[in-house]
Design a protein around this motif. Structure first.
Motif, PDB file in Angstrom:
ATOM      1  N   PRO A  79       0.873  -1.288   0.057  1.00 38.49           N
ATOM      2  CA  PRO A  79       0.121   0.041  -0.037  1.00 38.49           C
ATOM      3  C   PRO A  79       1.049   1.281   0.145  1.00 38.49           C
ATOM      4  CG  PRO A  79       0.097  -0.800   2.173  1.00 38.49           C
ATOM      5  CD  PRO A  79       0.913  -1.842   1.298  1.00 38.49           C
ATOM      6  N   ALA A  80       0.231   2.324  -0.358  1.00 35.55           N
ATOM      7  CA  ALA A  80       1.056   3.706  -0.147  1.00 35.55           C
ATOM      8  C   ALA A  80       1.607   4.040   1.061  1.00 35.55           C
ATOM      9  CB  ALA A  80       0.017   4.897  -0.809  1.00 35.55           C
ATOM     10  N   GLN A  81       2.694   4.575   0.944  1.00 33.10           N
ATOM     11  CA  GLN A  81       3.490   4.849   2.346  1.00 33.10           C
ATOM     12  C   GLN A  81       3.188   6.572   2.603  1.00 33.10           C
ATOM     13  OE1 GLN A  81       7.455   3.159   1.981  1.00 33.10           O
ATOM     14  NE2 GLN A  81       6.755   0.974   1.974  1.00 33.10           N
ATOM     15  N   ILE A  82       3.257   6.629   3.841  1.00 30.04           N
ATOM     16  CA  ILE A  82       3.227   8.123   4.316  1.00 30.04           C
ATOM     17  C   ILE A  82       4.416   8.268   5.342  1.00 30.04           C
ATOM     18  CG2 ILE A  82       1.442   7.422   6.169  1.00 30.04           C
ATOM     19  CD1 ILE A  82       0.580  10.287   5.686  1.00 30.04           C
ATOM     20  N   GLU A  83       5.055   9.376   5.409  1.00 26.24           N
ATOM     21  CA  GLU A  83       6.162   9.698   6.338  1.00 26.24           C
ATOM     22  C   GLU A  83       5.693  10.994   6.964  1.00 26.24           C
ATOM     23  OE1 GLU A  83      10.663  10.602   6.703  1.00 26.24           O
ATOM     24  OE2 GLU A  83      10.282   8.952   5.484  1.00 26.24           O
ATOM     25  N   MET A  84       5.606  11.075   8.205  1.00 23.51           N
ATOM     26  CA  MET A  84       5.199  12.461   8.846  1.00 23.51           C
ATOM     27  C   MET A  84       6.463  12.658   9.431  1.00 23.51           C
ATOM     28  SD  MET A  84       2.202  10.281   8.845  1.00 23.51           S
ATOM     29  CE  MET A  84       2.497   9.409  10.515  1.00 23.51           C
ATOM     30  N   ILE A 100      -1.041   4.126   3.970  1.00 21.53           N
ATOM     31  CA  ILE A 100      -2.333   4.817   4.046  1.00 21.53           C
ATOM     32  C   ILE A 100      -3.290   4.467   2.689  1.00 21.53           C
ATOM     33  CG2 ILE A 100      -1.176   6.609   2.542  1.00 21.53           C
ATOM     34  CD1 ILE A 100      -2.891   8.873   3.790  1.00 21.53           C
ATOM     35  N   LYS A 101      -4.517   4.499   2.826  1.00 24.32           N
ATOM     36  CA  LYS A 101      -5.550   4.260   1.577  1.00 24.32           C
ATOM     37  C   LYS A 101      -6.598   5.077   1.781  1.00 24.32           C
ATOM     38  CE  LYS A 101      -7.719  -0.009   3.553  1.00 24.32           C
ATOM     39  NZ  LYS A 101      -8.089  -1.346   3.302  1.00 24.32           N
ATOM     40  N   LEU A 102      -7.143   5.235   0.407  1.00 25.01           N
ATOM     41  CA  LEU A 102      -8.488   6.024   0.466  1.00 25.01           C
ATOM     42  C   LEU A 102      -9.492   5.188  -0.282  1.00 25.01           C
ATOM     43  CD1 LEU A 102     -10.203   8.482   0.754  1.00 25.01           C
ATOM     44  CD2 LEU A 102      -9.375   9.523  -1.116  1.00 25.01           C
ATOM     45  N   GLU A 103     -10.705   4.691   0.135  1.00 21.70           N
ATOM     46  CA  GLU A 103     -11.421   3.812  -0.385  1.00 21.70           C
ATOM     47  C   GLU A 103     -12.794   4.178   0.009  1.00 21.70           C
ATOM     48  OE1 GLU A 103     -11.529  -0.860  -1.365  1.00 21.70           O
ATOM     49  OE2 GLU A 103     -11.065  -0.376   0.658  1.00 21.70           O
ATOM     50  N   ALA A 104     -13.765   4.574  -1.083  1.00 22.68           N
ATOM     51  CA  ALA A 104     -15.196   4.973  -0.847  1.00 22.68           C
ATOM     52  C   ALA A 104     -15.297   5.948   0.217  1.00 22.68           C
ATOM     53  CB  ALA A 104     -15.936   3.414  -0.250  1.00 22.68           C
ATOM     54  N   VAL A 106     -13.631   6.668   2.646  1.00 16.07           N
ATOM     55  CA  VAL A 106     -13.038   6.471   3.987  1.00 16.07           C
ATOM     56  C   VAL A 106     -11.251   6.478   4.000  1.00 16.07           C
ATOM     57  CG1 VAL A 106     -12.692   4.855   5.919  1.00 16.07           C
ATOM     58  CG2 VAL A 106     -14.968   5.306   4.752  1.00 16.07           C
ATOM     59  N   LEU A 107     -10.670   7.269   4.491  1.00 19.99           N
ATOM     60  CA  LEU A 107      -9.266   7.166   4.699  1.00 19.99           C
ATOM     61  C   LEU A 107      -8.726   6.501   5.946  1.00 19.99           C
ATOM     62  CD1 LEU A 107      -6.670   8.742   3.608  1.00 19.99           C
ATOM     63  CD2 LEU A 107      -6.965  10.455   5.540  1.00 19.99           C
ATOM     64  N   THR A 108      -7.832   5.512   5.525  1.00 23.10           N
ATOM     65  CA  THR A 108      -7.543   4.491   6.601  1.00 23.10           C
ATOM     66  C   THR A 108      -5.780   4.494   6.719  1.00 23.10           C
ATOM     67  OG1 THR A 108      -9.146   2.899   5.973  1.00 23.10           O
ATOM     68  CG2 THR A 108      -7.279   2.149   7.108  1.00 23.10           C
ATOM     69  N   LEU A 109      -5.452   4.738   7.700  1.00 20.42           N
ATOM     70  CA  LEU A 109      -4.044   4.976   8.003  1.00 20.42           C
ATOM     71  C   LEU A 109      -3.468   4.061   9.357  1.00 20.42           C
ATOM     72  CD1 LEU A 109      -4.152   8.919   8.902  1.00 20.42           C
ATOM     73  CD2 LEU A 109      -2.756   7.936   6.864  1.00 20.42           C
ATOM     74  N   CYS A 110      -2.551   3.528   9.029  1.00 19.62           N
ATOM     75  CA  CYS A 110      -1.713   2.894   9.981  1.00 19.62           C
ATOM     76  C   CYS A 110      -0.359   3.188  10.137  1.00 19.62           C
ATOM     77  CB  CYS A 110      -1.778   1.312   9.864  1.00 19.62           C
ATOM     78  SG  CYS A 110      -1.299   0.250  11.153  1.00 19.62           S
ATOM     79  N   TYR A 111       0.012   3.592  11.498  1.00 21.17           N
ATOM     80  CA  TYR A 111       1.360   4.407  11.562  1.00 21.17           C
ATOM     81  C   TYR A 111       1.931   3.958  12.927  1.00 21.17           C
ATOM     82  CZ  TYR A 111      -1.228   8.424  13.077  1.00 21.17           C
ATOM     83  OH  TYR A 111      -1.946   9.208  14.196  1.00 21.17           O
ATOM     84  N   THR A 112       3.125   4.498  13.042  1.00 24.98           N
ATOM     85  CA  THR A 112       3.692   4.518  14.234  1.00 24.98           C
ATOM     86  C   THR A 112       4.374   5.785  14.616  1.00 24.98           C
ATOM     87  OG1 THR A 112       5.875   3.810  13.512  1.00 24.98           O
ATOM     88  CG2 THR A 112       4.500   1.938  14.224  1.00 24.98           C
ATOM     89  N   MET A 113       4.309   6.171  15.640  1.00 24.54           N
ATOM     90  CA  MET A 113       4.940   7.614  16.179  1.00 24.54           C
ATOM     91  C   MET A 113       6.524   7.534  15.813  1.00 24.54           C
ATOM     92  SD  MET A 113       2.490   9.484  16.780  1.00 24.54           S
ATOM     93  CE  MET A 113       3.336  10.908  17.547  1.00 24.54           C
ATOM     94  N   GLY A 115      10.202   6.635  15.762  1.00 25.18           N
ATOM     95  CA  GLY A 115      11.147   5.590  16.545  1.00 25.18           C
ATOM     96  C   GLY A 115      10.413   4.121  16.182  1.00 25.18           C
ATOM     97  N   GLY A 116       9.272   3.979  15.642  1.00 24.96           N
ATOM     98  CA  GLY A 116       8.752   2.753  15.520  1.00 24.96           C
ATOM     99  C   GLY A 116       8.753   2.618  14.025  1.00 24.96           C
ATOM    100  N   GLU A 117       8.741   1.227  13.719  1.00 28.48           N
ATOM    101  CA  GLU A 117       8.929   0.727  12.394  1.00 28.48           C
ATOM    102  C   GLU A 117       7.614   0.630  11.489  1.00 28.48           C
ATOM    103  OE1 GLU A 117      10.630  -3.236  11.728  1.00 28.48           O
ATOM    104  OE2 GLU A 117      12.020  -2.947  13.608  1.00 28.48           O
ATOM    105  N   ARG A 118       7.621   1.070  10.137  1.00 31.27           N
ATOM    106  CA  ARG A 118       6.547   1.112   9.279  1.00 31.27           C
ATOM    107  C   ARG A 118       5.928  -0.162   9.426  1.00 31.27           C
ATOM    108  NH1 ARG A 118       6.015   4.814   5.443  1.00 31.27           N
ATOM    109  NH2 ARG A 118       8.434   4.939   5.110  1.00 31.27           N
ATOM    110  N   PRO A 119       4.363   0.102   9.604  1.00 28.62           N
ATOM    111  CA  PRO A 119       3.599  -1.281   9.606  1.00 28.62           C
ATOM    112  C   PRO A 119       3.357  -1.712   8.080  1.00 28.62           C
ATOM    113  CG  PRO A 119       2.431   0.765  10.661  1.00 28.62           C
ATOM    114  CD  PRO A 119       3.717   1.333   9.975  1.00 28.62           C
TER     115      PRO A 119
END
Length: 130
Positions: A79-84, A100-104, A106-113, A115-119
């Motif tokens: 899936p697309a990656q986001i870096e904040m 991150i994904k956008l479908e119908a 609905v924006l769905t994000l899964c991230y770590t603050m 120091g964490g590894e990318r989900p």
């Protein structure tokens, strides 16, 4: 975390993995949030808000800013990656990594603050820090 759009901006549906930066700009209201495997109570999740501009990623709980950052997307990944990148305080200059994904609408994000590894999946297991 799953966010539902509030504003008219970004209402396009792009499919499960495609992310168009313009389509995600706007103010999103949270409909469900899971942190480190624990579902946030609905009354707290409903107070969460995400504001995305062309460059800014800001999460708020009511009027309290939880995370203010700039961000970049890599839509070439599935899936697309986001870096904040944190803008202030202890998080300044530190990257938070996610998908991150956008479908119908609905924006769905899964991230770590920072120091964490990318989900690698849209899930938050206990101990994952996602």
């Amino acid at each position: 975390m799953i966010w539902l759009i509030m504003s008219g901006v970004g209402s396009a549906s792009l499919g499960a993995d495609a992310v168009n930066p313009k389509a995600i700009e706007g103010v999103w209201a949270c409909i469900e949030a899971v942190n480190n495997g624990q579902r946030l109570p609905e009354e707290k999740a409903s107070q969460l808000r995400l504001t995305l501009t062309a460059t800014q990623f800001k999460t708020q709980l009511g009027e309290q800013v939880l995370f203010d950052s700039t961000y970049t997307l890599d839509a070439s990944k599935l899936p697309a990656q986001i870096e904040m990148l944190g803008n202030e305080g202890d998080l300044k200059g530190k990257p938070g990594l996610g998908i991150i994904k956008l479908e119908a609408g609905v924006l769905t994000l899964c991230y770590t603050m920072p120091g964490g590894e990318r989900p690698t999946a849209f899930e938050s297991q206990p101990g994952s820090k996602a």
